[in-house]
Design a protein around this motif. Structure first.
Motif, mmCIF file in Angstrom:
data_model
loop_
_atom_site.group_PDB
_atom_site.id
_atom_site.type_symbol
_atom_site.label_atom_id
_atom_site.label_comp_id
_atom_site.label_asym_id
_atom_site.label_seq_id
_atom_site.Cartn_x
_atom_site.Cartn_y
_atom_site.Cartn_z
ATOM 1 N N TYR A 42 9.672 5.935 -0.215
ATOM 2 C CA TYR A 42 8.594 4.969 0.022
ATOM 3 C C TYR A 42 7.347 5.256 -0.818
ATOM 4 O O TYR A 42 6.285 4.729 -0.564
ATOM 5 N N GLU A 43 7.514 6.133 -1.785
ATOM 6 C CA GLU A 43 6.350 6.565 -2.556
ATOM 7 C C GLU A 43 5.565 5.388 -3.129
ATOM 8 O O GLU A 43 4.347 5.322 -3.046
ATOM 9 N N GLU A 44 6.344 4.425 -3.700
ATOM 10 C CA GLU A 44 5.660 3.323 -4.365
ATOM 11 C C GLU A 44 4.897 2.439 -3.379
ATOM 12 O O GLU A 44 3.746 2.063 -3.620
ATOM 13 N N GLU A 47 1.839 4.090 -2.263
ATOM 14 C CA GLU A 47 0.846 4.022 -3.336
ATOM 15 C C GLU A 47 0.118 2.681 -3.302
ATOM 16 O O GLU A 47 -1.111 2.592 -3.335
ATOM 17 N N ARG A 48 0.925 1.612 -3.226
ATOM 18 C CA ARG A 48 0.337 0.267 -3.190
ATOM 19 C C ARG A 48 -0.548 0.084 -1.949
ATOM 20 O O ARG A 48 -1.659 -0.438 -2.029
ATOM 21 N N ARG B 195 -0.572 -6.232 -0.968
ATOM 22 C CA ARG B 195 0.237 -5.222 -1.672
ATOM 23 C C ARG B 195 1.029 -5.835 -2.815
ATOM 24 O O ARG B 195 1.441 -5.140 -3.730
ATOM 25 N N GLU B 198 -0.631 -8.125 -7.873
ATOM 26 C CA GLU B 198 -0.639 -7.164 -8.987
ATOM 27 C C GLU B 198 -2.031 -6.994 -9.580
ATOM 28 O O GLU B 198 -2.429 -5.896 -9.954
ATOM 29 N N SER B 205 -6.333 0.561 -9.179
ATOM 30 C CA SER B 205 -5.885 1.836 -9.744
ATOM 31 C C SER B 205 -6.784 2.248 -10.900
ATOM 32 O O SER B 205 -7.062 3.430 -11.089
#
Lengths: 351, 211
Positions: A42-44, A47-48, B195, B198, B205
């Motif tokens: 689930y890292e991504e 991150e989001r 989420r 984009e 980020s």
């Protein structure tokens, strides 16, 4: 799979995840760090989600204090006015349930009327901090009750040989003389914690808040300290005060300045600035600073309206030749020349 | 004149009673007529309440009026008020009701009666509200603002109350008058939409790596 995603969505919207992103709770931070290690797939999404929650930090610091204070003063003025104009009518009347209240009040009134056939109940009238009230006593005499005061008397004086009221706080009386069938005048008595004031028909003020005092405007009153025999008779313009050692002291009002609040005015009779300051502080909850002894001794006679503090300060400033600076609840009084430049540099309200 | 003495002591802005008081203690004092407690409540909450009123009504005069009305009636009816566990949430929900009522009164002349029943606040996020570490980056703020404003009315309000007003979900539910689970659902959906944005993720980020 779908079910699992759903569960993750819920997890990522939880208070605990928000705490983790904002680092606001160490327990949640540890919990999530551990979870992320155990679920690398689930890292991504983590991150989001972190980026999203971080984007929801808002800027709430753009409100300045001046605006808040300005509106606070407006609100204070408004509440003071509303309280004064509504003093005879309880605020609950305006609530939507007033129909019910009215019915209950009706029932109450009928119970009271019924009760009265058997009793002569005592009426107590109280004013709160920003309230003054005018009321008529059972014999038609008038009482103006100042803030934070209460008065108690019998509902009917028909059977009483003496008209009696019990007072706490400050009040101004206008007593009508009343002759009884035997040709004598019926007495009117004001009881306070310390004093007994005996009257026939007259106009006078009683204050029991700081040092008790009685000021007579017309007619004649007899005053006695409770538990003592000596009677003081006041003539118009004279006043009686209880001094710090607890004794009654009589004085001419002309020599002894008196501040009255009747009709929403301060009546100044050669009062010094320090006396005026004391009064204004007590009435408006302001802190007034004045370091200059000579200014404090300046004196003023006349009337100033009490309903607007800014107007009042303005009048004081003009009449006594001062500079008065108000910053919210703090008022500074300065001498006119020395501080002129200093005052102009301040952003506060300068008159 | 006892209660006034409290006010005299500290003329400062957020002053009044001691800051250690819990909401319910402060509320209790206020209900007893303690002006200092009332003042503390006012100064603590006015800025954010004003923002909330403004964000719903988009009209400074309406916001001013409604807040004044609310606080003055709070003072006059203080004896009849209930117990408040969270003063902020209580004030927000009272304010929300009052602003919507006021807006209804104003728009009654223009809008069909039917529409009034579905009247919900429509909060619009502005770039100024968005906090990004790089101070002057109006472009990034605009991206965040755009992303948020694309959410549905309800989602926007939940996000606004939870994050901008910073009150927990449980209180968000009370303010909006919907149940806790619905609040969570709106928030979940909103976060999910964000989420997948984009542009927002890129802007965020960049913001983070430029530290």
């Amino acid at each position: 799979m779908f079910e699992k995603m759903k569960k993750i969505d819920r997890k990522l919207a939880s208070e605990s995840f928000i705490n983790f992103v904002y680092r606001s709770n160490s327990e949640d931070v540890e919990k999530w760090q551990k979870w992320i290690k155990e679920n690398p797939e689930y890292e991504e999404v983590i991150e989001r989600a972190t980026l999203v929650v971080n984007s929801l930090r808002f800027n709430t610091e753009n409100n300045n204090v001046d605006t808040t204070s300005r509106h606070w003063r407006k609100l204070q003025d408004r509440i003071r006015k509303e309280t004064y104009t509504n003093s005879s009518r309880p605020s609950s009347i305006r609530r939507p349930i007033y129909g019910l209240v009215a019915v209950l009040a009706g029932v109450l009134v009928s119970v009271v009327i019924w009760f009265q056939l058997w009793h002569n109940p005592t009426i107590t009238f109280e004013t709160d901090i920003a309230q003054k009230a005018m009321l008529k006593l059972p014999d038609g005499s008038e009482v103006t009750l100042n803030r934070n005061s209460s008065i108690r008397f019998h509902k009917s004086w028909d059977d009483d040989s003496v008209r009696q009221v019990w007072l706490e706080g400050e009040a101004h009386f206008k007593v009508n003389p009343e002759k009884m069938t035997d040709g004598k005048y019926r007495r009117f008595e004001v009881h306070t914690e310390e004093l007994l004031i005996d009257v026939i028909g007259t106009v006078f003020s009683v204050n029991t808040t700081d040092n008790s005092y009685v000021v007579l405007e017309s007619g004649r009153v007899d005053i006695r300290k409770k538990g003592e025999r000596e009677v003081y008779t006041l003539k118009p313009g004279q006043s009686v005060k209880i001094n710090t050692s607890g004794d009654l002291v009589m004085s001419e009002t002309n020599a002894q300045p008196h501040i009255s609040w009747i009709d929403g005015k301060i009546l100044l009779n050669d009062n010094s600035l320090s006396e005026i300051i004391q009064f204004v502080e007590g009435s408006y909850g302001l802190t007034i600073q004045c370091d200059d002894e000579t200014l404090l001794k300046r004196k003023l006679s006349g009337q100033i309206r009490l309903d607007n503090i800014d107007d009042l300060l303005h009048v004081l400033e003009k009449a006594l030749d001062l500079v008065i600076v108000r910053d919210q609840d703090t008022v500074k009084i300065l001498e006119i020349k020395k501080h002129r430049i200093h005052v102009q540099n301040q952003t506060t309200h300068v008159f | 004149m006892r209660p006034l003495e409290n006010m005299k002591q500290k003329p400062g802005v957020t002053s009044g009673t001691s800051p250690a008081l819990t909401d319910s203690e402060l509320w209790g004092l206020f209900k007893k007529g303690d002006e200092a407690a009332f003042k503390t409540i006012y100064f603590k909450n006015y800025p954010l309440l004003y923002q909330y009123a403004l964000n719903i009504s988009k009209d400074e005069h309406v916001s001013d009026d409604v807040i004044q009305d609310m606080f003055s009636s709070l003072w006059h009816t203080r004896r009849n008020l209930g117990v408040a566990v969270s003063i902020k949430a209580y004030l927000l929900s009272s304010l929300r009701r009052r602003v919507l009522l006021k807006l209804k009164q104003i728009r009654r002349k223009q809008v069909l009666a039917l529409e009034l029943f579905t009247f919900n606040p429509d909060i619009e996020f502005s770039p100024e509200m968005v906090m990004i570490r790089e101070e002057g980056d109006f472009f990034k703020r605009s991206i965040v603002k755009e992303a948020l404003n694309q959410l549905s009315k309800r989602q926007k309000e939940v996000i606004y109350l939870r994050f901008y007003q910073d009150i927990p979900y449980k209180e968000v539910a009370k303010v909006m008058g919907i149940n806790y689970q619905s609040v969570l659902n709106y928030c979940q959906a909103a976060l999910q939409v964000l989420r997948n944005n984009e542009a927002l993720l890129r802007a965020m980020s960049l913001d983070r790596y430029s530290e």
